[in-house]
Design a protein around this motif. Structure first.
Motif, PDB file in Angstrom:
ATOM      1  N   ILE A 105       0.950  -1.063  -0.089  1.00  0.00           N
ATOM      2  CA  ILE A 105      -0.024   0.165  -0.232  1.00  0.00           C
ATOM      3  C   ILE A 105       0.903   1.174  -0.154  1.00  0.00           C
ATOM      4  CG2 ILE A 105      -1.877   1.310   1.386  1.00  0.00           C
ATOM      5  CD1 ILE A 105      -3.142  -1.173   0.312  1.00  0.00           C
ATOM      6  N   LEU A 112       2.115   2.358  -3.439  1.00  0.00           N
ATOM      7  CA  LEU A 112       1.350   3.226  -3.952  1.00  0.00           C
ATOM      8  C   LEU A 112       1.378   4.688  -3.907  1.00  0.00           C
ATOM      9  CD1 LEU A 112      -2.652   1.981  -3.591  1.00  0.00           C
ATOM     10  CD2 LEU A 112      -1.124   2.246  -5.829  1.00  0.00           C
ATOM     11  N   TYR A 148       0.825   8.237 -12.334  1.00  0.00           N
ATOM     12  CA  TYR A 148      -0.716   7.987 -12.481  1.00  0.00           C
ATOM     13  C   TYR A 148      -1.285   9.042 -13.536  1.00  0.00           C
ATOM     14  CZ  TYR A 148      -0.599   6.237  -7.734  1.00  0.00           C
ATOM     15  OH  TYR A 148      -0.437   5.440  -6.625  1.00  0.00           O
ATOM     16  N   ILE A 202      -6.872   7.436  -5.226  1.00  0.00           N
ATOM     17  CA  ILE A 202      -5.944   6.491  -5.241  1.00  0.00           C
ATOM     18  C   ILE A 202      -4.497   6.930  -4.664  1.00  0.00           C
ATOM     19  CG2 ILE A 202      -4.902   4.529  -6.495  1.00  0.00           C
ATOM     20  CD1 ILE A 202      -6.674   5.021  -8.813  1.00  0.00           C
ATOM     21  N   PRO A 204      -3.005   5.693   0.508  1.00  0.00           N
ATOM     22  CA  PRO A 204      -1.797   5.281   1.231  1.00  0.00           C
ATOM     23  C   PRO A 204      -1.335   6.185   2.455  1.00  0.00           C
ATOM     24  CG  PRO A 204      -0.772   5.796  -1.001  1.00  0.00           C
ATOM     25  CD  PRO A 204      -2.486   5.955  -0.935  1.00  0.00           C
ATOM     26  N   GLY A 236      -7.222  -1.918  -2.912  1.00  0.00           N
ATOM     27  CA  GLY A 236      -6.028  -1.106  -2.884  1.00  0.00           C
ATOM     28  C   GLY A 236      -4.813  -1.707  -3.587  1.00  0.00           C
ATOM     29  N   TRP A 290      -5.325  -1.968  -7.410  1.00  0.00           N
ATOM     30  CA  TRP A 290      -4.926  -0.830  -8.058  1.00  0.00           C
ATOM     31  C   TRP A 290      -3.411  -0.616  -8.258  1.00  0.00           C
ATOM     32  CZ3 TRP A 290      -7.969   1.719 -10.603  1.00  0.00           C
ATOM     33  CH2 TRP A 290      -9.481   2.207 -10.053  1.00  0.00           C
ATOM     34  N   LEU A 291      -2.784  -1.381  -7.260  1.00  0.00           N
ATOM     35  CA  LEU A 291      -1.209  -1.219  -7.545  1.00  0.00           C
ATOM     36  C   LEU A 291      -0.744  -2.151  -8.694  1.00  0.00           C
ATOM     37  CD1 LEU A 291       1.674  -0.271  -6.441  1.00  0.00           C
ATOM     38  CD2 LEU A 291       1.549  -2.617  -4.898  1.00  0.00           C
TER      39      LEU A 291
END
Lengths: 268, 281
Positions: free
Chosen positions: A68, A71, A79, A131, A135, B27, B30-31
């Protein structure tokens, strides 16, 4: 900045040719996209933190936590490019027509989801920001959840609470300040985020009620137009925008830090 | 015993817990999605030419040599400028002025700088360097990145020095070591892994930064190592190429994105591995 005075803040027009500049559209865009982002990222981030602290088997905690956090490590431009080429077309074909079809006939919501599905627009930007913010919310709430004294949780389990009740009535109230601090930190991030938003926002200097319409944010405006700005007034308008952004984020971040400081002190 | 209440509580518990599981999967999803897309789009464009040729005009072949080199120069320079300043500031905060009022003020401001929008940093550097000099330059880009490096390094240096146990310092002082030597020979040595981690994290952070470079280093189509001239860098080139209408430019943008992402991920994983291997418990 002096040329427009207070009107700069409430004027919608942005016209380099006639040198009329108003900051309303970028400010509005910034606030709306950040709001969408927080609306999505906060519940999901909190749930992930709950999963990591209460449910997850020990050996999986570290890998998932690191994943996480990775990210957060992905540069924002990635992104952006991903959002432009993959995410936006995907939204254009699936989610957006669905939203238009579903909410098109409901009075208030129909203005929110009006107009053709461009793919790019404020909704897309908000989702991408969500998104990116995720994190931050997750890692901070996980840290403060971990800091809850085990005695408190054990006492609650002892009187027969379910896991969810422990989280809802013991962990969350105890860590509220810290969680809000984390959320504010994420918000600061979302407000100032530049590159990802620049790719997908669409850069239209207007205030529109529809979330599907292209808009602009402060940082996207600066990124797009600064190198092309001719004339002192244009440049200084952009710098004034930067100032507004800085002031907003400074306040948000200062509040975030203050809250995190308070919980740190309480934990000792 | 109220059975229906009990069942309702159990049900709600189940719902919320499965929601949190779903959120975690989302989550992670997405990664994975992002990485897979990057690999898919970027890998096909990856070849030797990417590392040996200049950025092409639209419609012809080329690579990313000049932006890669530009990025390296900017990053190295920024770390070179930012690290000493950050380390010295962190040292002051942890060693000399640990209980100062100044330290807590600096720490507060530093924490805010840590997450300040990078585009504002770019504007700031534009005003103090580009505008007076009259042209964009690689040097200004490096300084802008250095401004981003400093808070990261300050933070980690201070944290790591605070972890050094006081008995170590006292032992060193008791055998008559001057303060500066205590810090340089004892504290720095004990905190080395953590401080290197900080620098690595800072590098990871700046190697993907685009916003502050847009109007400081600008971009350059050609081979240039001249710090006084505009310099190209990987993120800015990606930005430009991705927004262009040409297919082959977009292809190169993906490849560049792949390179950056994996560099950054490698750096941050290394940094994490370093920091956990030395942490007590």
């Amino acid at each position: 900045m002096r040329a427009f005075g207070f009107n700069f803040l409430v004027e919608e027009r942005w016209n380099p040719v006639t040198e009329k500049f108003g900051a309303l559209a970028p400010i509005y865009g910034t606030l709306v996209t950040s709001f969408i982002a927080m609306l999505i990222a906060v519940p999901i981030g909190l749930l992930i933190a709950v999963f990591l602290t209460e449910l997850c088997p020990m050996w999986l905690r570290r890998p998932i936590g690191i994943a996480i956090e990775l990210l957060a490590g992905i540069p924002s431009i990635i992104y952006g490019i991903w959002g432009l080429f993959v995410f936006a077309p995907f939204l254009q074909e699936t989610l957006q027509p669905f939203l238009i079809a579903t909410f098109g006939n409901i009075p208030v919501l129909s203005t929110l989801f009006a107009g053709p599905p461009y793919g790019i627009g404020m909704l897309t930007a908000g989702l991408i920001l969500a998104i990116m913010v995720l994190p931050f919310v997750t890692s901070i709430s996980r840290d403060v959840f971990d800091a809850v004294p085990p005695v408190l949780k054990e006492a609650a389990y002892g009187i027969g609470c379910t896991t969810w009740e422990v989280v809802r009535y013991v962990v969350l109230p105890y860590t509220r300040v810290g969680v809000i601090g984390g959320v504010m930190l994420g918000l600061g991030r979302a407000l100032g985020e530049t590159m990802a938003v620049t790719f997908v926002i669409g850069n239209a200097h207007k205030v529109s009620a529809s979330l599907l319409a292209p808009g602009t944010t402060i940082s996207a405006t600066i990124a797009n137009e600064f190198t092309e700005a001719v004339g002192d007034l244009y440049t200084s308008s952009l710098i004034a925008l930067g100032l507004i952004l800085f002031v907003i984020t400074f306040i948000v971040l200062a509040i975030a830090r203050y809250m995190l400081l308070r919980i740190e002190r309480r934990i000792g | 015993m109220n059975r229906s209440l009990y069942a309702a509580r159990r049900r709600r518990n189940g719902i919320m817990l499965s929601l949190s599981l779903a959120a975690t999967l989302l989550g992670l999803g997405w990664l994975i999605v992002i990485l897979v897309v990057l690999l898919w789009e970027g890998f096909s464009g990856l070849s030797l030419a990417v590392f040996t040729e200049m950025t092409p005009p639209p419609g012809s072949d080329g690579g990313l040599l000049n932006p890669i080199v530009g990025s390296l120069i900017l990053t190295v320079l920024a770390v070179f400028i930012g690290t000493p300043i950050g380390m010295l500031a962190g040292t002051y905060m942890a060693e000399y002025g640990r209980y100062d009022r100044l330290t807590s003020v600096v720490r507060f401001i530093n924490d805010i700088l840590l997450s300040a929008p990078s585009i504002v940093v770019g504007l700031f550097i534009y005003e103090i360097m580009v505008a007076p000099m009259g042209h964009f330059s690689g040097l200004a880009g490096a300084v802008a990145l250095a401004v981003i490096v400093i808070p990261v390094v300050v933070r980690t240096t201070e944290d790591m020095l605070l972890l050094v146990p006081d008995p170590l310092r006292e032992a060193a002082v008791s055998i008559g070591t001057p303060r500066a030597f205590v810090i340089a020979k004892v504290c720095y040595r004990a905190a080395k892994a953590g401080m290197i981690t900080g620098v690595l994290l800072a590098i990871a952070r700046i190697s993907g930064e685009t916003a502050p470079l847009l109007f400081t280093a600008l971009n350059n189509q050609f081979w240039s190592t001249n710090l006084n001239a505009p310099m190209s860098s990987l993120p800015v080139v990606i930005f430009q190429f991705a927004l262009s209408p040409y297919k082959d430019w977009q292809k190169l943008a993906w490849t560049g994105a792949l390179i950056i992402t994996f560099t950054v991920l490698a750096l941050s994983i290394t940094a994490r591995a370093l920091s956990t291997s030395r942490k007590p418990s």
